[in-house]
Design a protein around this motif. Structure first.
Motif, PDB file in Angstrom:
ATOM      1  N   THR A 127      23.269  98.826  61.142  1.00 39.34           N
ATOM      2  CA  THR A 127      23.039  97.532  61.772  1.00 39.34           C
ATOM      3  C   THR A 127      24.257  96.668  61.486  1.00 39.34           C
ATOM      4  OG1 THR A 127      20.659  97.712  61.507  1.00 39.34           O
ATOM      5  CG2 THR A 127      21.551  95.488  61.756  1.00 39.34           C
TER       6      THR A 127
ATOM      7  N   THR B 178      17.764  87.639  58.971  1.00 38.23           N
ATOM      8  CA  THR B 178      17.450  88.066  60.343  1.00 38.23           C
ATOM      9  C   THR B 178      17.864  89.520  60.544  1.00 38.23           C
ATOM     10  OG1 THR B 178      18.233  85.852  60.909  1.00 38.23           O
ATOM     11  CG2 THR B 178      17.503  87.227  62.721  1.00 38.23           C
TER      12      THR B 178
ATOM     13  N   SER C 116      15.291  92.889  61.334  1.00 42.73           N
ATOM     14  CA  SER C 116      15.365  93.720  62.540  1.00 42.73           C
ATOM     15  C   SER C 116      15.093  95.198  62.236  1.00 42.73           C
ATOM     16  CB  SER C 116      16.747  93.574  63.190  1.00 42.73           C
ATOM     17  OG  SER C 116      17.724  94.279  62.437  1.00 42.73           O
TER      18      SER C 116
END
Ligand code: SAH
Length: 234
Positions: free
Chosen positions: A38, A71, A75
């Motif tokens: 990510t 955040t 995810s």
């Protein structure tokens, strides 16, 4: 179900990197473990996708923002995996922790950069802080690769000879005994005679004594653990 590794990083192109080769690479291709990166930048704020800011209280460098990291972490589906932040302040990584991690469902690794990570993120997400040694890297990615490599080689089906993991360094708080292979005499140096004796019991005893002696000399801290675990000094 494969062992799942998720990496949060500003440099996703660093993965799988060396873990795409050799044992780990084959295991990745065959689905023994899976990798998902990510890109933290994707969660950055504003037109510049800012992920960091100056430290409160002043001082050099930048700090990764808690809101952005939160955040990014949000995810990812945790699926029962621990969130581990790589940091030089963390608990030193041990073979014991590596083995535990390899026996679980996988890991989520958070790679720091700059001066590090806002403390509140580590608290709020109850991240486990792990260090790979008493030196400072420029980012958590190489530390993440080291941790992953150590865990992946212990996954069932990754290493050829399962026994090699049972005998190697740290498994019994000892460093490993010395290895020798052909030729039996090289540059005037012979291999220890006992290794060519065919006496497996004597060889095992010799190896154990060598392991203990190397550990006592090189790593008195490990040797003390070994003695404390109830082992008899050979
Ligand atoms: N200012 C920090 C060092 C930051 S280094 C300090 O003095 O402690 C930048 C990033 O590299 C860290 O956030 C961490 O993710 C990673 N890192 C550096 N050294 C590491 C180590 N020994 N083990 C694990 N991660 C490390």
């Amino acid at each position: 179900m494969s062992w799942q590794a998720d990496i949060l990083t500003l440099y996703p192109a660093m993965f799988p990197g060396p873990l795409g080769e050799s044992l780990a690479g084959k295991a990745l291709a065959s689905g023994i473990w899976s990798l998902n990166t990510t890109d933290i930048r994707q969660f950055g704020l504003g037109a510049h996708r800012a992920v960091d800011d100056t430290p409160f209280g002043g001082g050099a460098g930048m700090v990764l923002r808690a809101d952005v990291l939160d955040t990014a972490i949000g995810s990812i589906q945790p699926n029962g995996r621990p969130l581990i932040a790589l940091t030089p302040r963390g608990a030193p990584l041990t073979q014991k922790r590596v083995r535990q991690l390899s026996q679980g469902p996988g890991i989520i690794l958070l790679c720091g950069r700059f001066e590090g990570i806002d403390e509140r993120l580590i608290e709020a997400r109850q991240a486990e802080e792990i260090s790979i040694g008493d030196y400072v890297l420029s980012g958590g990615e190489i530390a993440a690769l080291a941790l992953l490599d150590a865990a992946i080689r212990l996954l069932p089906g990754v290493m050829g000879a399962a026994a090699s993991a049972e005998e190697e360094s740290f498994t019994a708080s000892l460093l490993e005994y010395p290895h020798y292979t052909r030729p039996a005499v090289w540059a005037g140096r012979s291999v220890p005679e006992i290794l060519t004796s065919g006496n497996h019991q004597a060889i095992a005893a010799w190896r154990h004594a060598e392991a203990a002696s190397i550990t006592r000399i090189r790593r008195p801290d490990l040797y003390a653990q070994y003695i404390a675990s109830g082992a008899n000094a050979p």
